[in-house]
Write a protein that holds these residues in place. Structure first.
Motif, PDB file in Angstrom:
ATOM      1  N   ALA A  64       0.791  -1.052  -0.125  1.00  0.00           N
ATOM      2  CA  ALA A  64       0.192  -0.084  -0.129  1.00  0.00           C
ATOM      3  C   ALA A  64       0.789   1.142  -0.209  1.00  0.00           C
ATOM      4  O   ALA A  64       0.250   2.455   0.053  1.00  0.00           O
ATOM      5  N   ARG A  65       2.419   0.981  -0.281  1.00  0.00           N
ATOM      6  CA  ARG A  65       2.994   2.179  -0.068  1.00  0.00           C
ATOM      7  C   ARG A  65       3.016   3.153  -1.166  1.00  0.00           C
ATOM      8  O   ARG A  65       2.757   2.630  -2.690  1.00  0.00           O
TER       9      ARG A  65
ATOM     10  N   SER B 139       4.156   5.298  -7.544  1.00  0.00           N
ATOM     11  CA  SER B 139       3.444   4.989  -7.888  1.00  0.00           C
ATOM     12  C   SER B 139       2.559   6.144  -7.078  1.00  0.00           C
ATOM     13  O   SER B 139       1.195   6.107  -8.843  1.00  0.00           O
ATOM     14  N   SER B 140       2.873   7.519  -7.448  1.00  0.00           N
ATOM     15  CA  SER B 140       2.467   8.663  -7.107  1.00  0.00           C
ATOM     16  C   SER B 140       2.196   9.367  -8.782  1.00  0.00           C
ATOM     17  O   SER B 140       0.719   9.962  -8.934  1.00  0.00           O
TER      18      SER B 140
ATOM     19  N   ILE C 248      -3.764   1.802  -5.332  1.00  0.00           N
ATOM     20  CA  ILE C 248      -2.670   1.295  -5.510  1.00  0.00           C
ATOM     21  C   ILE C 248      -2.877   1.040  -7.278  1.00  0.00           C
ATOM     22  O   ILE C 248      -2.301   0.559  -8.023  1.00  0.00           O
ATOM     23  N   ALA C 249      -4.653   0.204  -6.684  1.00  0.00           N
ATOM     24  CA  ALA C 249      -4.167  -0.962  -8.323  1.00  0.00           C
ATOM     25  C   ALA C 249      -5.345  -0.333  -9.643  1.00  0.00           C
ATOM     26  O   ALA C 249      -5.671  -0.822 -10.560  1.00  0.00           O
TER      27      ALA C 249
ATOM     28  N   LEU D 125      -6.267  19.201  -3.635  1.00  0.00           N
ATOM     29  CA  LEU D 125      -5.135  18.814  -2.708  1.00  0.00           C
ATOM     30  C   LEU D 125      -5.463  18.221  -1.511  1.00  0.00           C
ATOM     31  O   LEU D 125      -4.443  17.592  -0.600  1.00  0.00           O
ATOM     32  N   SER D 126      -6.873  17.270  -1.126  1.00  0.00           N
ATOM     33  CA  SER D 126      -6.780  15.880  -0.767  1.00  0.00           C
ATOM     34  C   SER D 126      -6.584  15.318  -0.865  1.00  0.00           C
ATOM     35  O   SER D 126      -5.894  14.030  -0.470  1.00  0.00           O
ATOM     36  N   ASN D 127      -5.864  14.747  -1.943  1.00  0.00           N
ATOM     37  CA  ASN D 127      -5.256  13.582  -2.561  1.00  0.00           C
ATOM     38  C   ASN D 127      -3.968  13.865  -2.185  1.00  0.00           C
ATOM     39  O   ASN D 127      -2.884  12.507  -2.451  1.00  0.00           O
ATOM     40  N   CYS D 128      -3.479  14.766  -2.286  1.00  0.00           N
ATOM     41  CA  CYS D 128      -1.679  15.396  -2.031  1.00  0.00           C
ATOM     42  C   CYS D 128      -1.228  15.068  -0.532  1.00  0.00           C
ATOM     43  O   CYS D 128      -0.727  15.241  -0.516  1.00  0.00           O
TER      44      CYS D 128
END
Length: 462
Positions: free
Chosen positions: A46-47, A52-53, A91-92, A213-216
């Motif tokens: 889950a990292r 991945s970002s 992630i998926a 912003l929440s995703n960041c």
């Protein structure tokens, strides 16, 4: 004969002594001790690292070049590092179509992982729990999350159960304050608090900058803790709650709307953060401090503050209570450690400046943000865990916890450390690497195409 004359006075005295003893006993039963707390750490799958970002950002088909630059530059300036965690459905690549199973699986893992460990550490049986409070803002369900905990651990039928939703980042202290109030009515009780947030079904997939912003900032995390007012367990306590002050300014329309869950024009649900947020935080924080500060500072410091304030008024300068440093207040005369909500770098910097804190004071919050991100209601406990892992917390120390959240509200409290704290916790495998020599976000190196024009663009829109 003389005895009969004295007897009514003796009975009155005994009656008075009895009620004084009962009053003292009641006040002692109102104490709120923390026996243990456990923070959640996700598995490596889950990292959310740099690679991945970037994949998550670039697969959003709704973003144009302008939005890409804004989003990546915001990540660069976020203060987050390479080892935060996000939901596995994101992630998926299933962030646009999350299922109820994704949401419940995420929350179950956080709740049950931390509860298993906190029960094991305290040797408290789930059947001994008298009060259960679960706070997760963005996942209302039927049955409630607290019911899922009840079912998993087969708790008693008479447990006082509370399920808090929509309380935001400061919900953890709302839950603690609720427990403290309940302790006034229930003697020798044991309470369990679970604080987390649901990200799996709430990842924003639109293009509104104020909702990106929440995703960041927000990442996977949570905490469970055991509290009691049983004096027989005092020797096991790690902390005692001395003061708790809650301030809610939701009656103000601007403050009420500065943190809001909504849908954008394309129908994507997300969390809106407006430019009114800093102003709302300042007002709520100032009002909270005006109640809390007289309770925690020594008399000499309060007298000094009154003298300085009168001098400032004589000179025509009004003191801003939110900015305690410029107002002349020295909070370090009554507080040893500052546990600030790791909501973002700007939040930490702003509160730190207003309280007159140095880099040593801010280090725990900065490092919690860097390692775990903004874990919403669970964030304060990662900060506390950092202090413990660094062996900063000694018996008798006072800790000021500061949190702000949607509504808009500010909830602060002061804990007293009951014993030297240095037990292993969620920081155990990485504490030797903190603070790192540099906290520059790796995006800065890997995405050098973010030029000065982009920087000016971001500054303009912030």
């Amino acid at each position: 004969m003389e005895f009969l004359i004295v007897l009514p006075y003796l009975l009155s005295l005994l009656y008075l002594v009895f009620h004084l003893c009962e009053l003292v006993s009641r006040r002692r039963d109102r104490c709120c001790y923390m026996l243990a707390y456990e923070c959640y750490k996700a598995t490596d799958d889950a990292r959310l690292d740099t690679g991945s970002s970037a994949k998550i950002v670039f697969r959003n088909k709704n973003l144009g070049l302008e939005e890409f630059r804004f989003l990546l530059q915001t990540i660069v300036n976020s203060g987050l590092g390479e080892h935060t965690y996000c939901p596995k459905n994101v992630i998926a690549g299933r962030e646009e179509s999350p299922s109820l199973i994704d949401a419940l699986s995420e929350i179950d893992d956080i709740m049950f992982n931390t509860l298993d460990r906190v029960f094991e550490e305290t040797q408290i049986s789930p059947s001994s729990v008298d009060i259960l409070v679960v706070n997760v803002s963005l996942l209302p369900g039927l049955p409630s999350l607290s019911a899922r905990v009840m079912n998993r651990y087969k708790m008693r039928a008479d447990v006082k159960v509370f399920n808090l939703a929509g309380m935001g980042c400061s919900a953890s202290l709302v839950a603690v304050d609720l427990v403290q109030q309940l302790f006034k009515s229930y003697k020798s009780a044991i309470a369990v608090v679970v604080s987390s947030e649901s990200l799996a079904p709430n990842w924003y997939c639109g293009k509104e900058k104020s909702m990106m912003l929440s995703n960041c900032l927000f990442r996977l995390g949570g905490c469970s803790m055991v509290l009691t007012n049983n004096r027989l367990l005092k020797h096991k306590a790690i902390m005692k709650l001395n003061h708790s002050v809650r301030t809610h300014i939701g009656a103000n329309d601007e403050a009420y709307g500065c943190c809001f869950q909504k849908e954008d024009e394309l129908g994507y649900r997300g969390f809106l953060l407006t430019r009114a947020l800093p102003k709302a935080a300042a007002i709520a924080f100032s009002m909270n401090l005006q109640v809390l500060v007289p309770k925690i500072l020594p008399l000499r410091e309060l007298i000094r503050y009154v003298i300085i304030s009168r001098r400032r008024k004589t000179k025509g300068a009004a003191a801003n209570f939110f900015d305690t440093a410029s107002a002349g207040l020295n909070l370090k005369t009554g507080v040893d450690h500052f546990c600030l909500h790791p909501g973002g770098r700007a939040v930490i910097d702003g509160i730190g400046k207003s309280l007159g804190l140095n880099e040593y004071d801010l280090e725990p919050s900065r490092m919690a943000l860097h390692r775990f991100g903004n874990t919403s209601a669970g964030g304060l406990w990662y900060v506390l865990g950092y202090m413990e892992a660094k062996k900063r917390l000694k018996k008798g120390d006072k800790i000021l916890m500061v949190s702000v959240g949607a509504g808009f509200k500010c909830n602060n409290c002061v804990w007293e450390v009951m014993k030297n704290l240095e037990d292993p916790n969620v920081w155990e495998d990485c504490i030797d690497r903190y603070p790192p020599k540099s906290t520059v976000n790796p995006f800065m190196e890997k995405y050098s195409w973010l030029n000065d024009d982009c920087l000016n663009f971001v500054k303009f829109h912030n």
